[in-house]
Design a protein around this motif. Structure first.
Motif, PDB file in Angstrom:
ATOM      1  N   ARG A 233      29.555  45.950  33.629  1.00 54.87           N
ATOM      2  CA  ARG A 233      30.218  47.104  33.024  1.00 54.87           C
ATOM      3  C   ARG A 233      30.326  48.308  33.946  1.00 54.87           C
ATOM      4  NH1 ARG A 233      26.811  47.041  27.653  1.00 54.87           N
ATOM      5  NH2 ARG A 233      27.050  44.848  27.237  1.00 54.87           N
ATOM      6  N   ASP A 234      29.329  48.500  34.788  1.00 51.30           N
ATOM      7  CA  ASP A 234      29.278  49.693  35.625  1.00 51.30           C
ATOM      8  C   ASP A 234      29.967  49.449  36.970  1.00 51.30           C
ATOM      9  OD1 ASP A 234      27.747  50.770  33.593  1.00 51.30           O
ATOM     10  OD2 ASP A 234      25.842  50.348  34.591  1.00 51.30           O
ATOM     11  N   THR A 235      30.508  50.502  37.523  1.00 56.15           N
ATOM     12  CA  THR A 235      31.105  50.445  38.854  1.00 56.15           C
ATOM     13  C   THR A 235      29.984  50.537  39.883  1.00 56.15           C
ATOM     14  OG1 THR A 235      33.075  51.554  38.030  1.00 56.15           O
ATOM     15  CG2 THR A 235      32.741  51.567  40.404  1.00 56.15           C
ATOM     16  N   LEU A 236      30.072  49.707  40.907  1.00 56.02           N
ATOM     17  CA  LEU A 236      29.071  49.762  41.970  1.00 56.02           C
ATOM     18  C   LEU A 236      29.288  51.005  42.822  1.00 56.02           C
ATOM     19  CD1 LEU A 236      29.023  46.022  43.098  1.00 56.02           C
ATOM     20  CD2 LEU A 236      27.324  47.227  41.728  1.00 56.02           C
ATOM     21  N   PRO A 237      28.218  51.606  43.332  1.00 55.33           N
ATOM     22  CA  PRO A 237      28.359  52.781  44.201  1.00 55.33           C
ATOM     23  C   PRO A 237      29.173  52.427  45.450  1.00 55.33           C
ATOM     24  CG  PRO A 237      26.047  52.347  43.667  1.00 55.33           C
ATOM     25  CD  PRO A 237      26.835  51.204  43.136  1.00 55.33           C
ATOM     26  N   THR A 238      29.944  53.379  45.933  1.00 58.28           N
ATOM     27  CA  THR A 238      30.780  53.144  47.114  1.00 58.28           C
ATOM     28  C   THR A 238      30.283  53.885  48.344  1.00 58.28           C
ATOM     29  OG1 THR A 238      32.255  54.926  46.446  1.00 58.28           O
ATOM     30  CG2 THR A 238      32.843  52.695  45.732  1.00 58.28           C
TER      31      THR A 238
ATOM     32  N   VAL B  51      32.700  31.945  35.982  1.00 55.07           N
ATOM     33  CA  VAL B  51      33.641  32.944  35.466  1.00 55.07           C
ATOM     34  C   VAL B  51      33.043  34.358  35.476  1.00 55.07           C
ATOM     35  CG1 VAL B  51      34.965  33.659  33.427  1.00 55.07           C
ATOM     36  CG2 VAL B  51      35.018  31.276  34.187  1.00 55.07           C
ATOM     37  N   PRO B  52      31.821  34.586  35.011  1.00 58.94           N
ATOM     38  CA  PRO B  52      31.280  35.945  35.120  1.00 58.94           C
ATOM     39  C   PRO B  52      30.731  36.283  36.515  1.00 58.94           C
ATOM     40  CG  PRO B  52      29.819  34.577  33.797  1.00 58.94           C
ATOM     41  CD  PRO B  52      31.026  33.747  34.117  1.00 58.94           C
ATOM     42  N   ALA B  53      30.333  35.286  37.301  1.00 57.19           N
ATOM     43  CA  ALA B  53      29.738  35.555  38.615  1.00 57.19           C
ATOM     44  C   ALA B  53      30.779  36.005  39.637  1.00 57.19           C
ATOM     45  CB  ALA B  53      29.003  34.322  39.132  1.00 57.19           C
TER      46      ALA B  53
ATOM     47  N   SER C 152      33.362  40.076  43.665  1.00 53.33           N
ATOM     48  CA  SER C 152      34.577  40.853  43.962  1.00 53.33           C
ATOM     49  C   SER C 152      34.308  42.352  43.861  1.00 53.33           C
ATOM     50  CB  SER C 152      35.707  40.446  43.017  1.00 53.33           C
ATOM     51  OG  SER C 152      36.055  39.091  43.221  1.00 53.33           O
ATOM     52  N   ALA C 153      33.513  42.766  42.878  1.00 51.03           N
ATOM     53  CA  ALA C 153      33.170  44.185  42.734  1.00 51.03           C
ATOM     54  C   ALA C 153      32.357  44.670  43.933  1.00 51.03           C
ATOM     55  CB  ALA C 153      32.398  44.415  41.433  1.00 51.03           C
ATOM     56  N   ALA C 154      31.459  43.828  44.416  1.00 52.75           N
ATOM     57  CA  ALA C 154      30.676  44.195  45.602  1.00 52.75           C
ATOM     58  C   ALA C 154      31.601  44.374  46.802  1.00 52.75           C
ATOM     59  CB  ALA C 154      29.624  43.127  45.891  1.00 52.75           C
ATOM     60  N   ARG C 155      32.575  43.496  46.954  1.00 52.10           N
ATOM     61  CA  ARG C 155      33.511  43.610  48.081  1.00 52.10           C
ATOM     62  C   ARG C 155      34.311  44.906  47.983  1.00 52.10           C
ATOM     63  NH1 ARG C 155      35.769  45.289  51.321  1.00 52.10           N
ATOM     64  NH2 ARG C 155      37.287  44.441  52.774  1.00 52.10           N
ATOM     65  N   ARG C 156      34.787  45.226  46.787  1.00 53.19           N
ATOM     66  CA  ARG C 156      35.570  46.461  46.608  1.00 53.19           C
ATOM     67  C   ARG C 156      34.736  47.707  46.899  1.00 53.19           C
ATOM     68  NH1 ARG C 156      37.220  43.675  42.144  1.00 53.19           N
ATOM     69  NH2 ARG C 156      35.911  44.929  40.760  1.00 53.19           N
TER      70      ARG C 156
ATOM     71  N   LYS D 122      34.322  34.101  49.913  1.00 50.89           N
ATOM     72  CA  LYS D 122      35.647  34.167  50.549  1.00 50.89           C
ATOM     73  C   LYS D 122      36.704  34.543  49.509  1.00 50.89           C
ATOM     74  CE  LYS D 122      34.703  32.543  54.764  1.00 50.89           C
ATOM     75  NZ  LYS D 122      35.191  32.976  56.034  1.00 50.89           N
ATOM     76  N   ARG D 123      36.629  33.949  48.309  1.00 48.47           N
ATOM     77  CA  ARG D 123      37.579  34.292  47.241  1.00 48.47           C
ATOM     78  C   ARG D 123      37.451  35.763  46.845  1.00 48.47           C
ATOM     79  NH1 ARG D 123      36.243  29.207  45.349  1.00 48.47           N
ATOM     80  NH2 ARG D 123      34.761  29.992  43.805  1.00 48.47           N
TER      81      ARG D 123
END
Length: 134
Positions: free
Chosen positions: A25-30, A47-49, A54-58, A109-110
């Motif tokens: 739910r929370d945005t990871l710190p940038t 599906v949830p992992a 992807s959030a960590a990459r962003r 990679k995805r």
């Protein structure tokens, strides 16, 4: 112990920060150049992992890295023990699945990571380490 107390005790507050929250739910710190996920991904189905990775990459800047530390199902010499461990652990968790190093690398990679490298650990049956770079 509250977040950050161990970092303070070790004199690492200028180098590291512990951040609590909900990965779904929370945005990871940038504001970090490295994110560490320890024993997180095996607790969740694909599906949830995948969105967590992807959030960590962003959240990471160019040149940043994700450190993924967890047991993996293809640990050489520990295959029967690993299968038993994962079987009981995931039964108790109610979700998740064991993944091989190759499966985790494909997921990273995805998620948009470039190079993924395994780093040797002292006790690979307990924990293996992947470093995924942006």
């Amino acid at each position: 112990m509250p977040n950050g107390v161990r970092f303070a005790q070790a004199g690492l507050t200028a180098l590291a920060q512990a951040v609590g929250g909900d990965l779904f739910r929370d945005t990871l710190p940038t504001d970090a150049d490295r994110i560490s996920l320890v024993r997180v991904i095996p607790d969740h189905d694909d599906v949830p992992a995948q969105p967590v990775l992807s959030a960590a990459r962003r959240a990471l800047p160019p040149g940043g890295a994700l450190t993924l530390a967890e047991p993996m199902s293809d640990t050489p010499g520990a295959e029967p023990i690993g299968e038993a461990y994962f079987g009981f652990y995931l039964l108790a968790m109610g979700s998740g699945r064991p993944r091989t190093c190759a499966e985790l690398t494909a997921m990273l990679k995805r998620a948009g990571f470039g190079r993924v490298q395994e780093v040797a650990t002292r006790r690979p049956i307990m924990i293996r380490l992947l470093v995924a770079r942006c």
